[in-house]
Design a protein around this motif. Structure first.
Motif, PDB file in Angstrom:
ATOM      1  N   ASP A 180     -17.498  -8.533  -0.182  1.00 17.90           N
ATOM      2  CA  ASP A 180     -18.627  -9.367   0.241  1.00 17.90           C
ATOM      3  C   ASP A 180     -18.242 -10.827   0.539  1.00 17.90           C
ATOM      4  N   PRO A 181     -17.483 -11.512  -0.322  1.00 14.70           N
ATOM      5  CA  PRO A 181     -17.158 -12.910  -0.006  1.00 14.70           C
ATOM      6  C   PRO A 181     -16.151 -13.084   1.141  1.00 14.70           C
ATOM      7  N   ILE A 182     -15.453 -12.031   1.508  1.00 16.82           N
ATOM      8  CA  ILE A 182     -14.428 -12.178   2.549  1.00 16.82           C
ATOM      9  C   ILE A 182     -14.728 -11.301   3.765  1.00 16.82           C
ATOM     10  N   LYS A 183     -16.004 -11.139   4.082  1.00 16.96           N
ATOM     11  CA  LYS A 183     -16.384 -10.296   5.214  1.00 16.96           C
ATOM     12  C   LYS A 183     -15.735 -10.765   6.515  1.00 16.96           C
ATOM     13  N   ARG A 184     -15.657 -12.062   6.706  1.00 15.43           N
ATOM     14  CA  ARG A 184     -15.070 -12.605   7.940  1.00 15.43           C
ATOM     15  C   ARG A 184     -13.597 -12.215   8.042  1.00 15.43           C
ATOM     16  N   ASP A 185     -12.877 -12.275   6.920  1.00 15.04           N
ATOM     17  CA  ASP A 185     -11.464 -11.889   6.913  1.00 15.04           C
ATOM     18  C   ASP A 185     -11.294 -10.397   7.182  1.00 15.04           C
ATOM     19  N   VAL A 186     -12.271  -9.604   6.787  1.00 17.54           N
ATOM     20  CA  VAL A 186     -12.222  -8.160   7.029  1.00 17.54           C
ATOM     21  C   VAL A 186     -12.565  -7.873   8.487  1.00 17.54           C
TER      22      VAL A 186
ATOM     23  N   LYS B 104      -6.120   1.642   7.064  1.00 16.74           N
ATOM     24  CA  LYS B 104      -5.062   1.361   6.096  1.00 16.74           C
ATOM     25  C   LYS B 104      -4.473  -0.031   6.316  1.00 16.74           C
ATOM     26  N   LYS B 105      -4.261  -0.399   7.566  1.00 13.21           N
ATOM     27  CA  LYS B 105      -3.705  -1.722   7.881  1.00 13.21           C
ATOM     28  C   LYS B 105      -4.709  -2.830   7.554  1.00 13.21           C
ATOM     29  N   VAL B 106      -5.985  -2.577   7.804  1.00 14.07           N
ATOM     30  CA  VAL B 106      -7.015  -3.566   7.461  1.00 14.07           C
ATOM     31  C   VAL B 106      -6.999  -3.810   5.956  1.00 14.07           C
ATOM     32  N   CYS B 107      -6.919  -2.733   5.199  1.00 19.13           N
ATOM     33  CA  CYS B 107      -6.916  -2.856   3.739  1.00 19.13           C
ATOM     34  C   CYS B 107      -5.663  -3.574   3.238  1.00 19.13           C
ATOM     35  N   GLU B 108      -4.521  -3.274   3.836  1.00 19.11           N
ATOM     36  CA  GLU B 108      -3.287  -3.956   3.445  1.00 19.11           C
ATOM     37  C   GLU B 108      -3.400  -5.456   3.710  1.00 19.11           C
ATOM     38  N   ARG B 109      -3.987  -5.803   4.853  1.00 17.23           N
ATOM     39  CA  ARG B 109      -4.101  -7.209   5.212  1.00 17.23           C
ATOM     40  C   ARG B 109      -5.040  -7.961   4.272  1.00 17.23           C
ATOM     41  N   ILE B 110      -6.204  -7.381   3.975  1.00 16.00           N
ATOM     42  CA  ILE B 110      -7.141  -8.087   3.091  1.00 16.00           C
ATOM     43  C   ILE B 110      -6.675  -8.049   1.645  1.00 16.00           C
ATOM     44  N   ASN B 111      -5.783  -7.116   1.322  1.00 14.98           N
ATOM     45  CA  ASN B 111      -5.217  -7.056  -0.022  1.00 14.98           C
ATOM     46  C   ASN B 111      -4.366  -8.292  -0.297  1.00 14.98           C
ATOM     47  N   ASN B 112      -3.810  -8.900   0.754  1.00 13.78           N
ATOM     48  CA  ASN B 112      -3.021 -10.121   0.574  1.00 13.78           C
ATOM     49  C   ASN B 112      -3.885 -11.269   0.072  1.00 13.78           C
ATOM     50  N   SER B 113      -5.144 -11.339   0.522  1.00  9.32           N
ATOM     51  CA  SER B 113      -6.016 -12.429   0.076  1.00  9.32           C
ATOM     52  C   SER B 113      -6.729 -12.097  -1.231  1.00  9.32           C
TER      53      SER B 113
ATOM     54  N   ALA C 203       0.829  -1.195   0.000  1.00  9.23           N
ATOM     55  CA  ALA C 203       0.000   0.000   0.000  1.00  9.23           C
ATOM     56  C   ALA C 203       0.869   1.252   0.000  1.00  9.23           C
ATOM     57  N   ALA C 204       1.357   1.592  -1.135  1.00  4.54           N
ATOM     58  CA  ALA C 204       2.138   2.808  -1.265  1.00  4.54           C
ATOM     59  C   ALA C 204       1.187   3.992  -1.216  1.00  4.54           C
ATOM     60  N   ALA C 205       1.742   5.173  -1.266  1.00  5.57           N
ATOM     61  CA  ALA C 205       0.910   6.377  -1.196  1.00  5.57           C
ATOM     62  C   ALA C 205      -0.125   6.368  -2.316  1.00  5.57           C
ATOM     63  N   GLY C 206      -1.386   6.574  -1.942  1.00  3.56           N
ATOM     64  CA  GLY C 206      -2.449   6.602  -2.938  1.00  3.56           C
ATOM     65  C   GLY C 206      -3.099   5.255  -3.165  1.00  3.56           C
ATOM     66  N   ASP C 207      -2.487   4.179  -2.711  1.00  2.00           N
ATOM     67  CA  ASP C 207      -3.087   2.868  -2.877  1.00  2.00           C
ATOM     68  C   ASP C 207      -4.156   2.653  -1.816  1.00  2.00           C
ATOM     69  N   CYS C 208      -5.079   1.815  -2.116  1.00  2.00           N
ATOM     70  CA  CYS C 208      -6.154   1.419  -1.194  1.00  2.00           C
ATOM     71  C   CYS C 208      -7.032   2.601  -0.779  1.00  2.00           C
ATOM     72  N   GLU C 209      -7.050   3.662  -1.548  1.00  2.00           N
ATOM     73  CA  GLU C 209      -7.795   4.852  -1.139  1.00  2.00           C
ATOM     74  C   GLU C 209      -9.288   4.595  -1.015  1.00  2.00           C
ATOM     75  N   VAL C 210      -9.851   3.795  -1.905  1.00  2.00           N
ATOM     76  CA  VAL C 210     -11.291   3.502  -1.831  1.00  2.00           C
ATOM     77  C   VAL C 210     -11.572   2.593  -0.641  1.00  2.00           C
ATOM     78  N   CYS C 211     -10.724   1.610  -0.438  1.00  2.00           N
ATOM     79  CA  CYS C 211     -10.882   0.690   0.686  1.00  2.00           C
ATOM     80  C   CYS C 211     -10.820   1.447   2.011  1.00  2.00           C
ATOM     81  N   ILE C 212      -9.858   2.340   2.136  1.00  2.00           N
ATOM     82  CA  ILE C 212      -9.702   3.110   3.369  1.00  2.00           C
ATOM     83  C   ILE C 212     -10.948   3.966   3.612  1.00  2.00           C
ATOM     84  N   LYS C 213     -11.478   4.572   2.556  1.00  2.00           N
ATOM     85  CA  LYS C 213     -12.687   5.392   2.697  1.00  2.00           C
ATOM     86  C   LYS C 213     -13.864   4.541   3.164  1.00  2.00           C
ATOM     87  N   VAL C 214     -14.024   3.357   2.553  1.00  2.00           N
ATOM     88  CA  VAL C 214     -15.132   2.472   2.924  1.00  2.00           C
ATOM     89  C   VAL C 214     -14.993   2.032   4.380  1.00  2.00           C
ATOM     90  N   MET C 215     -13.791   1.636   4.780  1.00  2.00           N
ATOM     91  CA  MET C 215     -13.575   1.190   6.170  1.00  2.00           C
ATOM     92  C   MET C 215     -13.835   2.327   7.157  1.00  2.00           C
TER      93      MET C 215
END
Length: 166
Positions: free
Chosen positions: A76-82, A93-102, A21-33
């Motif tokens: 939606d399919p990985i709600k438990r992992d989130v 940001k850390k949540v998004c980085e972690r779920i980005n691995n799966s 998650a470099a700068a600017g990555d996961c921006e939508v995920c971070i907003k949703v979380m």
């Protein structure tokens, strides 16, 4: 000794650049979380079923933009992992980085670059990758473009296509 130090510094810099998650990555995920967390009480943020329900409720909203809907499709399919890292109180940001691995598509969802009322001077500050992204969002391919100035010209030429929302 100097060689070892140089190798360590080189390895460290390579590892930092390879960060998921470099700068600017996961921006939508971070907003949703952040949005999901804002709609929950402190007690609910510790309960995994409540987190999963809150994610489901957020994703059912009718006023979500296309990027948020796309992210909900991936989550939606990985709600438990989130829910697990979310319940531990990890920052978004850390949540998004972690779920980005799966699911590597999670951090690939990005908001479009705002180009409304941009002048040539502003466009010249963007990277070629961002200019290509703007053209891709507009459905335009820049065949034969090699120089940055050619990409800028193409972005300006397709300005009338800028406000098309999918």
């Amino acid at each position: 000794m100097k060689t070892t130090k140089a190798l360590i510094l080189t390895a460290a810099s390579v590892m930092m650049m390879a960060s998921p998650a470099a700068a600017g990555d996961c921006e939508v995920c971070i907003k949703v979380m952040d949005d999901v967390r804002a709609n929950m009480s402190k007690k609910e943020t510790k309960d995994k079923p409540s987190i999963e329900a809150a994610l489901g409720t957020y994703c059912q909203k009718s006023d979500l933009g296309p990027r948020e809907k796309k992210l909900c499709y991936y989550i939606d399919p990985i709600k438990r992992d989130v829910a697990h890292p979310f319940s531990l109180g990890m920052p978004s940001k850390k949540v998004c980085e972690r779920i980005n691995n799966s699911n590597p598509e999670i951090c690939s969802v990005k908001f479009p670059v705002a180009t409304a009322k941009m002048e040539k001077q502003d466009l010249s500050k963007l990277r070629v990758k961002q200019l290509k992204s703007i053209l891709a969002d507009r459905g335009v391919e820049c065949k034969g473009c090699v120089e940055k100035s050619e990409f800028i010209k193409k972005v300006q030429d397709t300005e009338h296509m800028a406000h098309v929302e999918f």
